[in-house]
Write an enzyme that holds these catalytic residues in place. Structure first.
Site, PDB file in Angstrom:
ATOM      1  N   HIS A 130       0.835  -1.202   0.000  1.00  0.00           N
ATOM      2  CA  HIS A 130       0.000   0.000   0.000  1.00  0.00           C
ATOM      3  C   HIS A 130       0.872   1.255   0.000  1.00  0.00           C
ATOM      4  O   HIS A 130       0.893   2.025   0.956  1.00  0.00           O
ATOM      5  CB  HIS A 130      -0.942  -0.007   1.208  1.00  0.00           C
ATOM      6  CG  HIS A 130      -2.027  -1.027   1.109  1.00  0.00           C
ATOM      7  ND1 HIS A 130      -1.934  -2.274   1.701  1.00  0.00           N
ATOM      8  CD2 HIS A 130      -3.223  -1.005   0.456  1.00  0.00           C
ATOM      9  CE1 HIS A 130      -3.039  -2.959   1.445  1.00  0.00           C
ATOM     10  NE2 HIS A 130      -3.834  -2.224   0.679  1.00  0.00           N
ATOM     11  N   HIS A 144       0.912   1.438  -5.626  1.00  0.00           N
ATOM     12  CA  HIS A 144      -0.469   0.933  -5.587  1.00  0.00           C
ATOM     13  C   HIS A 144      -1.449   2.059  -5.899  1.00  0.00           C
ATOM     14  O   HIS A 144      -2.418   1.857  -6.652  1.00  0.00           O
ATOM     15  CB  HIS A 144      -0.768   0.340  -4.209  1.00  0.00           C
ATOM     16  CG  HIS A 144      -2.231   0.101  -3.969  1.00  0.00           C
ATOM     17  ND1 HIS A 144      -2.967  -0.835  -4.694  1.00  0.00           N
ATOM     18  CD2 HIS A 144      -3.105   0.661  -3.095  1.00  0.00           C
ATOM     19  CE1 HIS A 144      -4.225  -0.830  -4.271  1.00  0.00           C
ATOM     20  NE2 HIS A 144      -4.341   0.076  -3.308  1.00  0.00           N
ATOM     21  N   ASP A 148      -9.368  -0.494  -6.956  1.00  0.00           N
ATOM     22  CA  ASP A 148      -8.516  -0.780  -5.797  1.00  0.00           C
ATOM     23  C   ASP A 148      -8.014  -2.234  -5.837  1.00  0.00           C
ATOM     24  O   ASP A 148      -6.881  -2.514  -5.442  1.00  0.00           O
ATOM     25  CB  ASP A 148      -9.302  -0.507  -4.520  1.00  0.00           C
ATOM     26  CG  ASP A 148      -8.421  -0.521  -3.284  1.00  0.00           C
ATOM     27  OD1 ASP A 148      -7.199  -0.324  -3.414  1.00  0.00           O
ATOM     28  OD2 ASP A 148      -8.963  -0.720  -2.174  1.00  0.00           O
TER      29      ASP A 148
END
Length: 887
Positions: free
Chosen positions: A631, A635, A782
């Protein structure tokens, strides 16, 4: 507040207005009573009682019920000796007019009667002002005339105009007399009226009327309302003197104690008679008729006494006089009892007003602890006539010490505010009683400390200033929940209002101090909370200033990006759903981000300054933590690229407004800002400070707040050209989009979205439906790594597993718990099967729905299905022991 902060403030207010449920929840969890009190103080603090000509500041403010005048407080209280640490805001930040005590001509001694308790304990043992006192009912009496009634026999003393006449006439006249007093509620006027009626009934020379009184310790005594008055005396003359008699002493005391009448023909032959009054006045007492006055419960509430019958045999009272007297008093007792109840209720009302005055006095100023304690101590001293008041504030870090002490002497009440402070030696203050009360959490009342054997220090060094104490009253000051002592209030040497001598504190004083301490506790707690919040806000302001500075990208880096040529979307490959960032450098990822904004026409449509856009992109990149395995900025960039591909290649841009496209691109780049490499569950279980800020979606809320901070930092304001309405709408969409990346919220909302599309009920013009779509697009982007080509997908899965395993190690090491299989590096062989489950539970239906809305989004579904086959095969090999997890 600066103009640049105005949109932020308005945005926050608008957001709170639109999210009333969250606002209510946040206020319940976070708001302090200080917030409410601060609002109140701003509006009523300036309303100060002005000194009138009739009541100048030097006038004594409190008088007793007797003729003497008690020590009093001026309307202006002085600065007092305080040993508080320097936590009080500076004069520049706190506008505090001179504190003063409420002006009321009343003292604690006026309430020294058996009134209902001010503070009682409820069923759980907590202190409360609410009392479930039984209400007395008034039963009907069987015989209104009393024993014997009014008979028709005899004519009493035979005096014309009094008790003569037939029994019927006497009864009718008696009823007239009763009606005449039945509506009186003033006790003094009622007693005078009773005197007039008794004189009409039995025609004596002198009369006295005593009422039963009780102090707060339930000790009974008799107080005269009429004493030795004669026919023709006015109300003022009759009530001018007040005599107190002991219980069960003398003729009157005997009748009060026994409840039996006395008819004495010769007073000097009765041993209970006291002839001192006759010797002083020269009056000769011969006959006495003394009867009790009883209420509906047959309790003695007073005694009526008649002296020297005017006419009749030997000047003595007859049996008929006694019967008439008794019959009338039977009615008078009920009327008198009602008047006393009314008087008591009025007194209780005045007592409640005293408490309300104190509450108003304390809560109108809660920014400085010294000012608060000065008001509290000044009010206590002037009201309770104590010689000195000391307030100890407990030390939260130590069980056996106080953090500060505030001391005020009675002599200081008349000083002006600018007078120099007295020198006070802290060593002269006796802390032992306060410590004892703090430890026991119970009040302490000592009539004479020199005779109290519980405390050995009273006999040590008798010449010490701290030992010049005779009477003492000490009570704990509790916090709002009443489960913790935050201070102790100590009063010493109660001064007698008449003689000026020291006397003991009684139960009435205990009740008042206990009630006062409740208000003081709330005031102290709120003031301490205000000071804590004030310091925290100052620290937060400094922290945000520092954070904003360090969060922004360096100007040199921004200038380099501005002059660098931005490659096309085709050359960067960002239009493809199969895009991978592994071959791009960090600089190329920022250039690709600039290209996305340009190709989506966001720079042109919203007149973004190119310099601000470059600065903002670099600042966003800088605020992702580099040590986090998955993360991180890469990303976020990949999520934004997937959104760009959906909008351009998936042909969804034409169905969305420019503001929606802008919000989605900002949200995708910012949706994991400052991610710490752990999930919401870990944040909550580790009691991280972030968990105290939000009740759900903890990290997502933090990501949004971080996004706001960057957007409002100088040089990063890419939304500056938007109108106020556009700005509010954009921020609202960004927030909801970032929160939508919480899979827990996705699971709650996806069912409605799937049902709408399945039944062809999705309406593009419906804002709620569009909000659902934006949320689903955020989740699709996502988790879009699951749709990438197998080599890319497998490599990304390794990064995700690395981050999850690091969290699992932390859970073992810091939380002492066994991590779930997903976070457990010892269960890495289950990763393929868990990936298959993830695709089936989270991904497949979402990508099927998007492909159904636009066939151009089908590459996402196809990539997801292909990767499922790879994970399924790998899971089967793991079960056979051919491979271990991702290897």
């Amino acid at each position: 507040m600066d103009d640049r902060c105005s949109p932020e403030r308005e945005r926050m207010e608008a957001w709170l207005d639109d999210h009333l449920e969250f606002t209510h929840s946040y206020f319940i969890r976070k708001a302090s009573r200080e917030m409410v009190n601060a609002w109140f103080a701003e509006r009523v603090h300036s309303i100060q009682p002005s000194a009138s000509k009739e009541n100048p500041p030097q006038q004594r403010a409190h008088q007793s019920s007797a003729d003497s005048t008690a020590p009093s407080a001026s309307t202006i209280l002085p600065p007092t000796v305080s040993l508080l640490d320097s936590r009080c805001p500076s004069p520049a930040t706190v506008s505090s007019p001179a504190p003063g005590t409420p002006t009321r001509k009343i003292s604690a001694s006026e309430f020294d009667r058996p009134l209902r308790p001010i503070v009682v304990k409820d069923s759980e043992g907590s202190l409360t002002f609410l009392s479930d006192a039984d209400r007395d009912t008034v039963p009907l009496r069987g015989s209104v005339m009393g024993e014997g009634g009014v008979s028709g026999g005899g004519n009493g003393g035979g005096c014309a105009g009094t008790g003569s006449g037939s029994g019927g006439d006497r009864c009718a006249r008696l009823l007239e007399l009763v009606k005449d007093v039945s509506s009186h509620l003033d006790v003094t006027a009622l007693c005078h009226k009773i005197f007039l009626h008794i004189n009409e009934l039995i025609a004596a020379d002198r009369y006295s009327l005593f009422l039963v009184g009780e102090d707060s310790c339930n000790r009974k005594f008799l107080v005269s309302r009429l004493f030795d008055v004669a026919e023709g005396s006015t109300l003022e003359e009759s009530s001018s003197s007040c005599i107190r008699l002991e219980w069960n002493k003398g003729i009157v005391g005997h009748v009060a104690a026994t409840g039996q009448p006395l008819n004495i023909r010769n007073a000097y032959e009765d041993p209970r008679f006291n002839a001192e009054v006759d010797l002083i006045t020269g009056y000769k007492t011969q006959s006495i008729l003394c009867l009790p006055i009883k209420n509906h419960r047959d309790e003695v509430v007073g005694v009526a006494q008649a002296i020297n019958k005017k006419c009749g045999e030997d000047g003595a009272f007859t049996d008929q006089d006694e019967k008439d007297f008794s019959a009338y008093l039977a009615f008078s007792g009920i009327v008198l009892h009602n008047a006393q109840l009314y008087e008591t209720s009025q007194l209780e009302n005045r007592r409640n007003q005293v408490l309300l005055d104190l509450a108003s006095l304390i809560f109108e100023e809660q920014q400085c602890l010294e000012v608060l304690l000065r008001k509290f101590a000044g009010t206590i001293l002037s009201f309770m006539q104590a010689q000195a008041c000391t307030v100890f504030i407990t030390d939260e870090d130590s069980m056996n010490s106080f953090s500060s002490v505030f001391h005020m002497e009675n002599e200081e009440l008349g000083e002006v505010l600018d007078a120099p402070k007295r020198d006070c030696d802290v060593s002269q203050i006796n802390y032992m009683y306060g410590q004892y009360v703090k430890n026991t959490m119970q009040p302490l009342n000592i009539a004479d400390v020199t005779k109290d054997q519980r405390f050995p220090w009273t006999s040590e060094n008798p010449d010490h200033t701290s030992n010049q104490i005779k009477s003492l009253l000490c009570t704990p000051i509790r916090n709002g929940k009443k489960d913790k002592v935050i201070g102790v209030c100590q009063l010493v040497n109660k001064m007698d209002e008449a003689s000026g001598s020291v006397r003991a504190f009684n139960r009435n004083d205990e009740q008042f101090l206990e009630a006062f301490a409740i208000f003081c506790g709330l005031g102290i707690q709120n003031t301490q909370m205000y000071e804590t919040v004030e310091r925290a806000m100052a620290k937060q302001e400094v922290t945000l200033e520092v954070l904003s500075y360090h969060a922004s990208a360096a100007e040199e880096e921004s200038r380099e990006l501005q002059v660098t040529t931005v490659p096309s979307a085709q050359s960067l490959g960002i239009l493809d759903f199969s895009f991978s960032d592994f071959d791009l450098s960090d600089t190329e990822t920022t250039l690709a981000t600039i290209r996305m904004f340009v190709d989506l026409n966001l720079v042109q449509n919203f007149q973004m300054k190119y310099t601000s856009l470059c600065q903002w992109v670099l600042s966003v990149k800088k605020n992702y933590r580099k040590h986090v395995a998955y993360h991180n900025w890469r990303h976020a960039f990949n999520t934004a690229q997937s959104m760009f591909a959906l909008l351009k290649s998936g042909r969804l841009q034409n169905n969305l407004s420019d503001l929606e496209v802008l919000a989605l691109m900002i949200a995708t780049l910012s949706h994991d800002l400052d991610h710490r490499g752990v999930n919401n569950s870990y944040i909550q279980r580790s009691d991280h400070p972030l968990a105290q800020l939000y009740c759900h979606s903890t990290m997502e809320h933090h990501h949004f707040d971080h996004c706001l901070m960057i957007l409002n930092s100088p040089g990063n304001q890419i939304l500056s050209s938007l109108s106020l309405d556009e700005y509010k709408a954009t921020l609202k969409m960004i927030e909801r989009a970032i929160l939508a990346t919480d899979l827990a919220l996705y699971m709650k909302r996806r069912g409605e979205f799937f049902e709408l599309t399945k039944n062809s009920q999705f309406v593009w013009e419906d804002e709620h439906h569009r909000d659902l779509l934006r949320s689903m697009l955020m989740t699709a982007c996502d988790i879009s790594a699951i749709t990438k080509p197998w080599p890319v997908q497998k490599r990304i899965a390794e990064l995700v597993a690395t981050e999850f395993f690091e969290q699992g190690d932390k859970e073992r090491r810091e939380l002492n718990i066994e991590p779930s299989d997903l976070m457990n590096r010892e269960k890495r062989d289950k990763i393929p099967s868990m990936q298959v489950s993830f695709i089936d539970a989270i991904c497949t239906q979402l990508y099927e729905t998007l492909a159904g809305m636009s066939e151009y989004c089908s590459p996402l579904l196809e990539g997801c299905q292909t990767n499922r086959q790879h994970w399924k095969r790998l899971a089967e090999e793991c079960e056979k022991g051919l491979v271990n997890g991702l290897v």
